[in-house]
Design an enzyme around this catalytic site. Structure first.
Site, PDB file in Angstrom:
ATOM      1  N   SER A   1       0.858  -1.177   0.000  1.00  0.00           N
ATOM      2  CA  SER A   1       0.000   0.000   0.000  1.00  0.00           C
ATOM      3  C   SER A   1       0.899   1.233   0.000  1.00  0.00           C
ATOM      4  O   SER A   1       2.077   1.147   0.386  1.00  0.00           O
ATOM      5  CB  SER A   1      -0.855   0.008   1.280  1.00  0.00           C
ATOM      6  OG  SER A   1      -1.511   1.251   1.443  1.00  0.00           O
TER       7      SER A   1
ATOM      8  N   TYR B   1      -2.779  -1.218  10.248  1.00  0.00           N
ATOM      9  CA  TYR B   1      -2.610  -1.341   8.792  1.00  0.00           C
ATOM     10  C   TYR B   1      -1.249  -0.783   8.356  1.00  0.00           C
ATOM     11  O   TYR B   1      -0.517  -1.415   7.591  1.00  0.00           O
ATOM     12  CB  TYR B   1      -3.752  -0.583   8.109  1.00  0.00           C
ATOM     13  CG  TYR B   1      -3.857  -0.772   6.616  1.00  0.00           C
ATOM     14  CD1 TYR B   1      -4.487  -1.889   6.078  1.00  0.00           C
ATOM     15  CD2 TYR B   1      -3.366   0.196   5.736  1.00  0.00           C
ATOM     16  CE1 TYR B   1      -4.612  -2.049   4.698  1.00  0.00           C
ATOM     17  CE2 TYR B   1      -3.490   0.051   4.366  1.00  0.00           C
ATOM     18  CZ  TYR B   1      -4.119  -1.078   3.851  1.00  0.00           C
ATOM     19  OH  TYR B   1      -4.246  -1.221   2.481  1.00  0.00           O
TER      20      TYR B   1
HETATM   21  P1  NAD Z   1     -11.492  -6.052  -0.828  1.00  0.00           P
HETATM   22  O1  NAD Z   1     -12.162  -5.968   0.501  1.00  0.00           O
HETATM   23  O2  NAD Z   1     -12.231  -5.706  -2.061  1.00  0.00           O
HETATM   24  O3  NAD Z   1     -10.858  -7.498  -1.023  1.00  0.00           O
HETATM   25  C1  NAD Z   1     -10.181  -8.167   0.005  1.00  0.00           C
HETATM   26  C2  NAD Z   1     -10.068  -9.620  -0.359  1.00  0.00           C
HETATM   27  O4  NAD Z   1      -9.399 -10.302   0.724  1.00  0.00           O
HETATM   28  C3  NAD Z   1     -11.426 -10.305  -0.532  1.00  0.00           C
HETATM   29  O5  NAD Z   1     -11.328 -11.299  -1.540  1.00  0.00           O
HETATM   30  C4  NAD Z   1     -11.647 -10.948   0.828  1.00  0.00           C
HETATM   31  O6  NAD Z   1     -12.528 -12.068   0.790  1.00  0.00           O
HETATM   32  C5  NAD Z   1     -10.225 -11.370   1.152  1.00  0.00           C
HETATM   33  N1  NAD Z   1     -10.004 -11.612   2.568  1.00  0.00           N
HETATM   34  C6  NAD Z   1     -10.244 -10.779   3.607  1.00  0.00           C
HETATM   35  N2  NAD Z   1      -9.917 -11.398   4.760  1.00  0.00           N
HETATM   36  C7  NAD Z   1      -9.477 -12.638   4.416  1.00  0.00           C
HETATM   37  C8  NAD Z   1      -9.001 -13.739   5.162  1.00  0.00           C
HETATM   38  N3  NAD Z   1      -8.934 -13.727   6.505  1.00  0.00           N
HETATM   39  N4  NAD Z   1      -8.633 -14.850   4.482  1.00  0.00           N
HETATM   40  C9  NAD Z   1      -8.731 -14.910   3.134  1.00  0.00           C
HETATM   41  N5  NAD Z   1      -9.169 -13.893   2.393  1.00  0.00           N
HETATM   42  C10 NAD Z   1      -9.536 -12.763   3.029  1.00  0.00           C
HETATM   43  O7  NAD Z   1     -10.193  -5.113  -0.664  1.00  0.00           O
HETATM   44  P2  NAD Z   1      -9.137  -4.560  -1.718  1.00  0.00           P
HETATM   45  O8  NAD Z   1      -9.221  -3.097  -1.649  1.00  0.00           O
HETATM   46  O9  NAD Z   1      -9.255  -5.249  -3.018  1.00  0.00           O
HETATM   47  O10 NAD Z   1      -7.787  -4.980  -0.980  1.00  0.00           O
HETATM   48  C11 NAD Z   1      -6.892  -5.944  -1.486  1.00  0.00           C
HETATM   49  C12 NAD Z   1      -5.493  -5.624  -0.982  1.00  0.00           C
HETATM   50  O11 NAD Z   1      -5.087  -4.358  -1.496  1.00  0.00           O
HETATM   51  C13 NAD Z   1      -5.386  -5.519   0.540  1.00  0.00           C
HETATM   52  O12 NAD Z   1      -4.181  -6.105   0.974  1.00  0.00           O
HETATM   53  C14 NAD Z   1      -5.352  -4.020   0.776  1.00  0.00           C
HETATM   54  O13 NAD Z   1      -4.677  -3.680   1.946  1.00  0.00           O
HETATM   55  C15 NAD Z   1      -4.595  -3.566  -0.449  1.00  0.00           C
HETATM   56  N6  NAD Z   1      -4.782  -2.158  -0.769  1.00  0.00           N
HETATM   57  C16 NAD Z   1      -6.025  -1.682  -1.066  1.00  0.00           C
HETATM   58  C17 NAD Z   1      -6.158  -0.336  -1.365  1.00  0.00           C
HETATM   59  C18 NAD Z   1      -7.486   0.279  -1.720  1.00  0.00           C
HETATM   60  O14 NAD Z   1      -7.565   1.499  -1.797  1.00  0.00           O
HETATM   61  N7  NAD Z   1      -8.528  -0.508  -1.962  1.00  0.00           N
HETATM   62  C19 NAD Z   1      -5.041   0.505  -1.344  1.00  0.00           C
HETATM   63  C20 NAD Z   1      -3.803  -0.031  -1.033  1.00  0.00           C
HETATM   64  C21 NAD Z   1      -3.682  -1.366  -0.753  1.00  0.00           C
END
Ligand code: NAD
Length: 274
Positions: A156, A169
């Site tokens: 991130s 986080y």
């Molecule tokens: P999201 O909530 O859309 O997806 C998260 C995914 O992780 C889902 O498939 C969910 O089922 C899965 N998940 C959650 N807990 C779990 C567990 N205990 N075991 C197995 N699977 C699990 O979120 P996203 O925004 O797509 O995030 C994905 C990654 O990207 C994360 O690591 C997040 O920190 C990172 N990220 C997101 C953003 C953003 O702005 N959305 C920015 C930077 C980094």
């Protein structure tokens, strides 16, 4: 050279065609975008995550048909070391080998440090950081044997800079970047790269959930959170898309990226340039 418009593959075949990947947290958001980008290059995908089984079945059926790949699904909870080990075994059973590991599953919680729930701290550290330690150590021996492997950790912008009210986080993502760099150094002579992608804000369920939490923590309206907190961080003033993160991941897995290792690649509209 003929290009198949349905799959994006050339008649010579894409260099990643026939390889196999585990993408954790690929039932939603960024992970699903990454799975789609790799599938378009002919990579078999082990899906993982929570959510409706029928939703992910539809995606699997579509990708198997359009990209002519094999898929599998594991509902393994990334906070469980045993479940992670089983997911790795299931991927080996399904595809024979694991060439690409994408550690993407993650959760967030936004609250002041003094009231931040201890169970939330523990969950975030275990899913956003420790899960990647468990998956990496499980796949490295077979990647070393084949002298080829790609590890992509979805960190991130919060692996590079902090924001208030996100103590767990920010700690987990800074830790994930440290793990990435260490793995890169240990694996550099084995044909295996390890890199971290550092997205800015992508409008996924994870971010949608933190809008009301941030509004409460900062005493703002939800509209103010989007304008003055989320998009204020990004000079482009637009959300990053899941497709963009998918394309960067596919590039990191390509042969052209074989000398790129141990890096943190910001995909955040200029956020950390400020
Ligand atoms: P999201 O909530 O859309 O997806 C998260 C995914 O992780 C889902 O498939 C969910 O089922 C899965 N998940 C959650 N807990 C779990 C567990 N205990 N075991 C197995 N699977 C699990 O979120 P996203 O925004 O797509 O995030 C994905 C990654 O990207 C994360 O690591 C997040 O920190 C990172 N990220 C997101 C953003 C953003 O702005 N959305 C920015 C930077 C980094």
């Amino acid at each position: 050279m003929n290009v198949n418009v349905m799959t994006g593959l050339t008649s010579l075949g894409h260099e990643l065609k026939g390889k196999s990947a585990i993408v954790t947290g690929s039932t939603s958001g960024i992970g699903l975008g990454i799975a789609r980008a790799l599938a378009a290059r002919g990579v078999n995908i082990m899906f993982n995550g929570f959510g409706s089984p029928s939703g992910i079945d539809d995606v699997r059926t579509e990708l198997e048909k359009v990209s002519r790949i094999a898929t599998a699904f594991s509902g393994a909870d990334m906070s469980s070391e045993q479940a992670i080990a089983q997911m790795i075994e299931d991927a080996r059973t399904a595809f024979g080998q694991i060439d690409i590991l994408v550690n993407n599953a993650g959760i967030q919680h936004v609250e002041a440090i003094e009231t931040f729930p201890v169970f939330k701290w523990n969950s975030i550290i275990s899913i956003d950081l420790s899960a990647a330690f468990h998956t990496i150590r499980a796949v490295v021996p077979e990647m070393k044997k084949r002298r080829w492997g790609r590890i992509v950790n979805v960190a991130s912008a919060h692996a590079l800079v902090a924001s208030p009210f996100k103590c767990a986080y920010v700690a987990a993502k800074h830790g994930l970047l440290g793990l990435t760099k260490t793995a890169a150094l240990e694996l550099a002579e084995h044909g295996i790269t390890a890199n971290a992608i550092c997205p800015g804000y992508v409008l996924t369920p994870l971010v949608e959930k933190q809008i009301p939490e941030t509004a409460r923590a900062r005493g703002l309206t939800e509209e103010q959170v989007v304008r003055d907190v989320l998009l204020h961080a990004q000079p482009t003033k637009t959300f990053v898309t899941t497709e963009e993160i998918g394309e960067v991941t596919a590039f990191l897995c390509s042969n052209g990226a074989k000398s790129i290792t141990g890096t943190a690649i910001p995909v955040e509209g200029g956020w950390t340039a400020q």
